[in-house]
Design an enzyme around this catalytic site. Sequence first.
Site, PDB file in Angstrom:
ATOM      1  N   HIS A   1      13.501  49.120  29.832  1.00  0.00           N
ATOM      2  CA  HIS A   1      14.035  47.748  29.849  1.00  0.00           C
ATOM      3  C   HIS A   1      13.214  46.810  30.728  1.00  0.00           C
ATOM      4  O   HIS A   1      13.413  45.608  30.688  1.00  0.00           O
ATOM      5  CB  HIS A   1      15.485  47.760  30.349  1.00  0.00           C
ATOM      6  CG  HIS A   1      16.442  48.403  29.384  1.00  0.00           C
ATOM      7  ND1 HIS A   1      17.425  47.706  28.730  1.00  0.00           N
ATOM      8  CD2 HIS A   1      16.544  49.682  28.941  1.00  0.00           C
ATOM      9  CE1 HIS A   1      18.099  48.518  27.939  1.00  0.00           C
ATOM     10  NE2 HIS A   1      17.595  49.736  28.059  1.00  0.00           N
TER      11      HIS A   1
ATOM     12  N   ASP B   1       9.440  39.583  34.492  1.00  0.00           N
ATOM     13  CA  ASP B   1      10.724  40.008  33.950  1.00  0.00           C
ATOM     14  C   ASP B   1      10.480  40.690  32.610  1.00  0.00           C
ATOM     15  O   ASP B   1       9.740  40.147  31.777  1.00  0.00           O
ATOM     16  CB  ASP B   1      11.634  38.782  33.746  1.00  0.00           C
ATOM     17  CG  ASP B   1      13.102  39.124  33.903  1.00  0.00           C
ATOM     18  OD1 ASP B   1      13.466  40.283  33.636  1.00  0.00           O
ATOM     19  OD2 ASP B   1      13.886  38.234  34.288  1.00  0.00           O
TER      20      ASP B   1
HETATM   21  O1  F6P Z   1      16.871  45.384  34.103  1.00  0.00           O
HETATM   22  C1  F6P Z   1      17.000  46.653  34.590  1.00  0.00           C
HETATM   23  C2  F6P Z   1      18.386  46.921  35.155  1.00  0.00           C
HETATM   24  O2  F6P Z   1      18.476  48.281  35.478  1.00  0.00           O
HETATM   25  C3  F6P Z   1      19.491  46.545  34.204  1.00  0.00           C
HETATM   26  O3  F6P Z   1      19.759  47.539  33.271  1.00  0.00           O
HETATM   27  C4  F6P Z   1      20.620  46.259  35.127  1.00  0.00           C
HETATM   28  O4  F6P Z   1      21.548  45.370  34.606  1.00  0.00           O
HETATM   29  C5  F6P Z   1      19.931  45.652  36.320  1.00  0.00           C
HETATM   30  O5  F6P Z   1      18.618  46.149  36.313  1.00  0.00           O
HETATM   31  C6  F6P Z   1      20.641  45.948  37.619  1.00  0.00           C
HETATM   32  O6  F6P Z   1      20.600  47.308  37.808  1.00  0.00           O
HETATM   33  P1  F6P Z   1      21.386  48.141  38.902  1.00  0.00           P
HETATM   34  O7  F6P Z   1      22.543  47.320  39.384  1.00  0.00           O
HETATM   35  O8  F6P Z   1      21.808  49.378  38.197  1.00  0.00           O
HETATM   36  O9  F6P Z   1      20.410  48.416  39.994  1.00  0.00           O
END
Ligand code: F6P
Length: 502
Positions: A170, A381
């Site tokens: 992602h 990003d």
């Molecule tokens: O964009 C990567 C990501 O892992 C998303 O899937 C998630 O919404 C965001 O970063 C925040 O991630 P976390 O709160 O699990 O660290």
Amino acid sequence: MSLQQSEHNFVVVASRLPVDRVAGNEQGPGGEPEWRTSPGGLVTALEPVMRETGGIWIGWSGDAGPAPGAFEADGLHLVGLALSETEVRQFYEGFCNATLWPLYHDVIAPPQFHRRWWESYVAVNRRFALAAAEQAASGATVWVHDYQLQLVPRMLRELRNDVRIGFFNHIPFPGYEIFAQLPWRRQVVEGLLGADLLGFQRRADATNFLRACRRAVGLTTRGSTVRVPEPGGYREIQAAAFPISIDAKGLEEIARRDSVRKRAWQIREALEEPGLVLLGVDRLDYTKGILHRLRAYGELLGDGRLGPRVVLVQVASPSRERVEAYQLLRDEVEVMVGRINGQYGEVGYSPVDYLHQSYPREEMAALYLSADVMLVTPLRDGMNLVAKEYVASRFDESGTLVLSEFTGAADELAGAFLVNPHDIDGLKDTIVRAATIGPAEARRRMRAMRRRVREHDVARWAADFLTTLGQAPGGSGPAGAGGQASSVVPPGGISYRAAPPA
Ligand code: F6P
């Protein structure tokens, strides 16, 4: 190794579960914790597939301590894995968010390399792989998500060579000169190569990964394919771009509600008849370029180029609050907001409305509707779904978008005003332009972006990925070694399809 297998033909493996524990209501009627589906795009995309195939989702609940184990919430089958307090520090806060996160975002913050953290990453990845191996039916499709779980594909393949494995990253995959800093670069690439299909946000990310295969592991690539030697043959793995999206229709439906439109109007009223409303919506993360944006905005206030009573509403939702870089960023942002408000505010008027909170989807839709210009200015990003959410919410086709060229969304949203957020003068000029173009041009740009987001929504993303996974060569090459049992993903994909674009 003998594993007790269950009967799920579709298994999602992600660091987080798609549900949140209901706060203040830890125990439901049967003495069990209560859970509510979290409103993220991934859940929206995969829920129909999960229901149709009786799939299961393996993830972490977000709390240290004992695992919830297997349970059901809203009819979804879930397995909650445990992370100890030490693992939260070493795996989640450490290797995931203080090593990989800054490294994969072009070292905006210096990544830290600690062997203990790596050991924890290996141990936690193994736990996820074991759980997937236990839950997958023979020939099942397993979809692993994101940078937290890059070793799972290979670990799982070693346990279950009959399953078909997809992986989607992602976040960005960095250029080799940056990736090469990682002391465990080879293990990470080899971990990912356990998959049959590797999905990335942008073509450039897939290209970076293919280069890492050549440089870190010495493999041969052709086009988007990597050839991995195996005893007596080889496997061919495809690495390609599948830009993720949002539930555009669902969000537009929310934005059109009377209650949401009324709320948007209330927000503007609460801002005391602003001349212009700029909006920033981000997790409070150093990749998002919030400080650069504030700097440009502060200078624009000083120059008077945006006219009187301009307001920047900046939502900065709390994130990874125990990681040092995030604590430092919060301090810097809050000092800067205070400085701007102190210098340019008046009694009853603050040029920055700063909100260190998270909001439900309805409030977000109202905020998107209330803005004249949306500022999405990350330094890096993978995609940036906020830009797509803003576009999906603007059913009246008004509003403009200033968008960093260093986001995945910049490849798709041709109607945005693209900007290099490091170039403060350029950022200032672009904000002024986006705030002053005529309504006809704004509409033309917004209409083009809305068409793109509507036609390429998150359901189509999931369908495209799963269809390609279903067609992946999988098994062995012509030399005929090993091979996989047939997957439940038939050629052409599992029976789930995106709805035709409206
Ligand atoms: O964009 C990567 C990501 O892992 C998303 O899937 C998630 O919404 C965001 O970063 C925040 O991630 P976390 O709160 O699990 O660290």
